[in-house]
Write a protein that holds these residues in place. Structure first.
Motif, short mmCIF file in Angstrom:
data_model
loop_
_atom_site.label_atom_id
_atom_site.label_comp_id
_atom_site.label_asym_id
_atom_site.label_seq_id
_atom_site.Cartn_x
_atom_site.Cartn_y
_atom_site.Cartn_z
N ALA A 228 0.84 -1.21 0.00
CA ALA A 228 0.00 0.00 0.00
C ALA A 228 0.87 1.25 0.00
N LEU A 229 1.95 1.23 0.76
CA LEU A 229 2.87 2.37 0.80
C LEU A 229 3.49 2.59 -0.58
N SER A 230 3.91 1.52 -1.22
CA SER A 230 4.49 1.62 -2.55
C SER A 230 3.48 2.20 -3.53
N TRP A 231 2.23 1.73 -3.45
CA TRP A 231 1.18 2.23 -4.33
C TRP A 231 0.92 3.71 -4.09
N CYS A 232 0.86 4.13 -2.83
CA CYS A 232 0.63 5.54 -2.51
C CYS A 232 1.78 6.41 -3.02
N ARG A 233 2.99 5.92 -2.87
CA ARG A 233 4.14 6.67 -3.40
C ARG A 233 4.06 6.78 -4.91
N ASP A 234 3.58 5.73 -5.57
CA ASP A 234 3.39 5.78 -7.02
C ASP A 234 2.37 6.85 -7.39
N LEU A 235 1.31 6.96 -6.59
CA LEU A 235 0.26 7.94 -6.88
C LEU A 235 0.78 9.38 -6.84
N VAL A 236 1.77 9.64 -6.00
CA VAL A 236 2.30 11.01 -5.89
C VAL A 236 3.65 11.16 -6.59
N ALA A 237 3.99 10.20 -7.44
CA ALA A 237 5.29 10.25 -8.14
C ALA A 237 5.42 11.50 -9.00
N ARG A 238 4.35 11.87 -9.69
CA ARG A 238 4.42 13.08 -10.54
C ARG A 238 4.67 14.32 -9.69
N LEU A 239 4.02 14.39 -8.54
CA LEU A 239 4.25 15.52 -7.64
C LEU A 239 5.69 15.53 -7.15
N ARG A 240 6.19 14.36 -6.73
CA ARG A 240 7.59 14.29 -6.27
C ARG A 240 8.56 14.71 -7.36
N ASP A 241 8.32 14.24 -8.59
CA ASP A 241 9.18 14.61 -9.72
C ASP A 241 9.13 16.11 -9.99
#
Length: 170
Positions: free
Chosen positions: A57-70
């Protein structure tokens, strides 16, 4: 997907805007629209089945905000500034969502354990933001953002301190 899984054809008509979105969507391990649909449907099934453990779930959540992080990484590079505040809030949000997504308490003790984990994480964020308030300017794109939102929290903390003091003396 296991080797013994049989493949079934699926045909669907979708609006052109969704088709174009799917064609442009970047999905790890998928290049064709069929591959993307398989991956996305698999993710949806795991969500629906509640099969996400905390780490998944943590990995999935991080994927969801990957564009924001980038986007933030590019902005920080261009501006020569880093926002610890944004990083702390993003990290907190992903961990909190992972706890919520992966939780399935089936008794009061499990619910209390979830409650404890959520509050521990929430207070950790509060503490890190309070640390940012110990300097004149926070490590943020708006150096005053923490101080701007601090007064009510300080008033509440002072009120709690006064109440606790009165309880000990009363």
């Amino acid at each position: 997907m296991s080797a013994s899984t049989s493949m079934e054809p699926l045909s669907a008509r979708i609006p052109s805007d969704l088709y174009l979105w799917l064609a442009q969507l970047q999905v790890d391990g998928a290049t064709t629209n069929s591959d993307k649909l398989r991956v996305l449907l698999g993710q949806l099934k795991r969500q629906h089945d509640g099969a996400f453990d905390h780490v998944a779930a943590l990995s999935w959540c991080r994927d969801l905000v990957a564009r924001l992080r980038d986007s933030l990484a590019r902005l920080e590079l261009a501006e020569g500034r880093h926002s610890e505040v944004l990083q702390q809030v993003l990290d907190h949000s992903c961990h909190t969502m992972a706890l919520l997504i992966s939780a399935q308490p089936d008794n009061p003790a499990a619910a209390a354990q979830l409650e404890d984990a959520l509050l521990r994480r929430s207070f950790a964020l509060t503490e890190s933001l309070l640390r940012q308030a110990t300097t004149a300017e926070a490590s943020a794109f708006d150096p005053q953002v923490v101080h701007k939102h601090l007064p009510t929290t300080l008033q509440l903390a002072q009120a709690i301190t006064l109440l606790k003091g009165a309880q000990h003396h009363g």
